[in-house]
Design an enzyme around this catalytic site. Sequence first.
Site, PDB file in Angstrom:
ATOM      1  N   GLY A 249       0.839  -1.207   0.000  1.00 31.48           N
ATOM      2  CA  GLY A 249       0.000   0.000   0.000  1.00 31.48           C
ATOM      3  C   GLY A 249       0.870   1.252   0.000  1.00 31.48           C
ATOM      4  CG  HIS A 250       3.243   2.203   3.429  1.00 32.08           C
ATOM      5  ND1 HIS A 250       3.193   1.046   4.170  1.00 32.08           N
ATOM      6  CD2 HIS A 250       2.691   3.174   4.210  1.00 32.08           C
ATOM      7  CE1 HIS A 250       2.640   1.296   5.340  1.00 32.08           C
ATOM      8  NE2 HIS A 250       2.324   2.573   5.395  1.00 32.08           N
TER       9      HIS A 250
ATOM     10  CG  ASP B 126      -5.437   5.307   7.341  1.00 30.40           C
ATOM     11  OD1 ASP B 126      -5.842   4.723   8.342  1.00 30.40           O
ATOM     12  OD2 ASP B 126      -4.377   4.994   6.754  1.00 30.40           O
TER      13      ASP B 126
ATOM     14  CD  GLN C 165      -0.566   9.133  13.913  1.00 32.92           C
ATOM     15  OE1 GLN C 165       0.125  10.019  13.420  1.00 32.92           O
ATOM     16  NE2 GLN C 165      -1.200   8.264  13.155  1.00 32.92           N
TER      17      GLN C 165
ATOM     18  CB  VAL D 158      -2.809  -1.782  -2.056  1.00 33.74           C
ATOM     19  CG1 VAL D 158      -2.155  -3.039  -2.621  1.00 33.74           C
ATOM     20  CG2 VAL D 158      -2.423  -0.560  -2.882  1.00 33.74           C
TER      21      VAL D 158
HETATM   22  O1  PAF Z   1      -1.298   7.286   7.887  1.00 33.19           O
HETATM   23  C1  PAF Z   1      -0.277   7.284   8.614  1.00 33.19           C
HETATM   24  O2  PAF Z   1       0.588   6.408   8.523  1.00 33.19           O
HETATM   25  C2  PAF Z   1      -0.102   8.378   9.649  1.00 33.19           C
HETATM   26  O3  PAF Z   1      -1.312   8.722  10.230  1.00 33.19           O
HETATM   27  C3  PAF Z   1       0.628   9.608   9.111  1.00 33.19           C
HETATM   28  C4  PAF Z   1      -0.171  10.307   8.011  1.00 33.19           C
HETATM   29  C5  PAF Z   1       1.993   9.216   8.572  1.00 33.19           C
HETATM   30  C6  PAF Z   1       0.843  10.638  10.233  1.00 33.19           C
HETATM   31  O4  PAF Z   1       1.593  10.114  11.271  1.00 33.19           O
END
Ligand code: PAF
Length: 282
Positions: free
Chosen positions: A36-37, A151, A61, A177
Amino acid sequence: MQVIETIKEMRAVTAKYRTEGKTIGFVPTMGALHEGHMSLVRAARAENDIVIASVFVNPTQFGPNEDYTRYPRTFDEDCELLEREGCGALFFPSPEEMYGMAGSLTWVSVDQLPEHLCGLHRPDHFQGVTTVVAKFFNIVDPHRAYFGQKDYQQSVIIRRMTADLNFPVEIRVMPIVRESDGLALSSRNRYLSADERLKALALVDSLRLAEQLYSQGEKNPAVLTDMMQRSILGGAPNAKIEYIAVVHPDTLEPLKTIKGTAVIALAVVIGTTRLIDNVIIE
Ligand code: PAF
């Protein structure tokens, strides 16, 4: 690929690229990278001269009872994957570098949009996300930034934050993905046992059921979410459903009936692993 650990050096690198007239595509991540990344890195490469990624497990977060300490950290594999996809630089700061020794007293938060979906179950999560992404935008100074549709709520909130604070950054949101059996890729999938991995298919199965019912004419979100709940508990009887919702794609308000585009989103805990997934229906 250059690995950069300080804000000062990151700023110098990005300033040099800008002086050379190069466009910068930025892929922020928390590491534990997967396909996915990689789809984000590939999109960034296709649309920009230089790709800068970040790997930072952002403490602000995570809630107090969430998985910050056990979140997978796979730096060497991450570097290998990024290098293979042609990433030019990796920003890899420590929490102290990002927030200072005393922590942050300044927060970036978006109103209303976090009052739905995941935000109802993860208080302060999105404030942590928008704060760190705003800091990254100031430090990395990209032309475009890449996020995943998985997300979904995060992407809507970041889009709004970027517009409201006039960041000159184009937000690009790339499709989910999936594994060949449909499971949405997630860094947290590696927490799942073999049995839980099978049960996790109940999420995508329920979304596909909703898509099918919708295409057959069912426009009532209450009916769709009820059928999805039955489907999930049929496939994964011990699953804890956090939410199943049919929402407006921009405001994230729950819909009473589906007229235009809608997003069907869910969060479900399988074992101890919280998974999210969604589909956009037109
Ligand atoms: O989606 C993520 O992996 C995280 O929320 C992000 C956008 C890198 C912020 O820490």
